[in-house]
Write a protein that holds these residues in place. Structure first.
Motif, PDB file in Angstrom:
ATOM      1  N   ARG A   1       0.824  -1.211   0.000  1.00 27.88           N
ATOM      2  CA  ARG A   1       0.000   0.000   0.000  1.00 27.88           C
ATOM      3  C   ARG A   1       0.856   1.258   0.000  1.00 27.88           C
ATOM      4  O   ARG A   1       1.955   1.276   0.552  1.00 27.88           O
ATOM      5  CB  ARG A   1      -0.917   0.033   1.228  1.00 27.88           C
ATOM      6  CG  ARG A   1      -2.012  -0.967   1.206  1.00 27.88           C
ATOM      7  CD  ARG A   1      -2.929  -0.856   2.404  1.00 27.88           C
ATOM      8  NE  ARG A   1      -2.188  -0.875   3.653  1.00 27.88           N
ATOM      9  CZ  ARG A   1      -2.424  -0.054   4.673  1.00 27.88           C
ATOM     10  NH1 ARG A   1      -3.359   0.862   4.586  1.00 27.88           N
ATOM     11  NH2 ARG A   1      -1.716  -0.147   5.788  1.00 27.88           N
ATOM     12  N   GLN A   2       0.309   2.325  -0.583  1.00 29.57           N
ATOM     13  CA  GLN A   2       1.063   3.575  -0.697  1.00 29.57           C
ATOM     14  C   GLN A   2       1.217   4.288   0.644  1.00 29.57           C
ATOM     15  O   GLN A   2       2.154   5.060   0.826  1.00 29.57           O
ATOM     16  CB  GLN A   2       0.388   4.511  -1.685  1.00 29.57           C
ATOM     17  CG  GLN A   2      -0.976   5.009  -1.220  1.00 29.57           C
ATOM     18  CD  GLN A   2      -1.663   5.856  -2.255  1.00 29.57           C
ATOM     19  OE1 GLN A   2      -1.161   6.030  -3.354  1.00 29.57           O
ATOM     20  NE2 GLN A   2      -2.817   6.385  -1.912  1.00 29.57           N
TER      21      GLN A   2
ATOM     22  N   ARG B   1      -6.988   1.229 -10.145  1.00 29.50           N
ATOM     23  CA  ARG B   1      -7.060   1.133  -8.690  1.00 29.50           C
ATOM     24  C   ARG B   1      -7.054  -0.323  -8.242  1.00 29.50           C
ATOM     25  O   ARG B   1      -7.707  -1.169  -8.852  1.00 29.50           O
ATOM     26  CB  ARG B   1      -8.332   1.777  -8.180  1.00 29.50           C
ATOM     27  CG  ARG B   1      -8.316   3.264  -8.195  1.00 29.50           C
ATOM     28  CD  ARG B   1      -9.560   3.770  -7.528  1.00 29.50           C
ATOM     29  NE  ARG B   1      -9.595   5.213  -7.568  1.00 29.50           N
ATOM     30  CZ  ARG B   1     -10.515   5.934  -6.982  1.00 29.50           C
ATOM     31  NH1 ARG B   1     -11.478   5.351  -6.308  1.00 29.50           N
ATOM     32  NH2 ARG B   1     -10.485   7.231  -7.063  1.00 29.50           N
TER      33      ARG B   1
ATOM     34  N   ASN C   1      -6.479   1.932  -3.985  1.00 26.29           N
ATOM     35  CA  ASN C   1      -5.158   2.569  -3.998  1.00 26.29           C
ATOM     36  C   ASN C   1      -4.770   2.928  -5.421  1.00 26.29           C
ATOM     37  O   ASN C   1      -4.944   2.123  -6.338  1.00 26.29           O
ATOM     38  CB  ASN C   1      -4.100   1.628  -3.413  1.00 26.29           C
ATOM     39  CG  ASN C   1      -4.266   1.461  -1.930  1.00 26.29           C
ATOM     40  OD1 ASN C   1      -3.906   2.324  -1.155  1.00 26.29           O
ATOM     41  ND2 ASN C   1      -4.851   0.340  -1.529  1.00 26.29           N
TER      42      ASN C   1
END
Length: 150
Positions: A11-12, A51, A55
């Motif tokens: 995840r970012q 996405r 995300n």
């Protein structure tokens, strides 16, 4: 033992340090089951084409692994349970690339400079230019309505 390339996306909103902790965790699992991580490349945060679990960006990491299949199955199981890992993919390869991967060499490709003239386009002067007067006349609306009524 078979050779694998394993890429996972985190995840970012996790930090780079947390991604390194994930790498260390997966490396421990692989070494505990009789394998070894030959190369670990962090590719950075990149924009996703679509996405994934809401995300738009993710941390990309490559692991070159020499391990039994059970070791990678356990790593994939752990990644499937982790909320921080968005996607992962493992590919079996015949041999690992020497040096940096293609993603790390991308910056070198961008510095290729001017490629020059392709040679397939002639001078723009070799094609006669078409003037407005050369076009066929356009029918006016009045002529069109007269022709339709007849």
């Amino acid at each position: 033992m078979p050779l694998y390339e394993h890429v996972f996306l985190a995840r970012q909103d996790v930090t780079a340090q947390q991604v390194e902790e994930l790498n260390a965790q997966y490396k421990t699992i692989i070494e505990g089951l009789g394998g070894q991580v030959l190369k670990n490349e962090y590719w950075g945060v990149k924009t996703l084409n679509y996405r994934i679990k809401k995300n738009r960006k993710a941390h990309f990491t490559l692991l070159n692994v020499d391990a039994p299949p059970a070791a990678l199955a356990e790593v994939e199981r752990q990644q499937g349970l982790s909320e921080d890992v968005l996607r992962f993919m493992t590919v079996r390869v015949e041999e690992h690339e020497e040096g940096p991967s293609a993603m790390m060499r991308k910056a070198d490709r961008d510095d290729r400079g001017d490629r020059g003239d392709r040679g397939d386009r002639g001078d723009r002067g070799d094609r006669p230019r078409r003037d407005r007067d050369d076009r066929p006349p356009r029918r006016d609306r009045e002529e069109a309505s007269e022709g339709d009524a007849a």
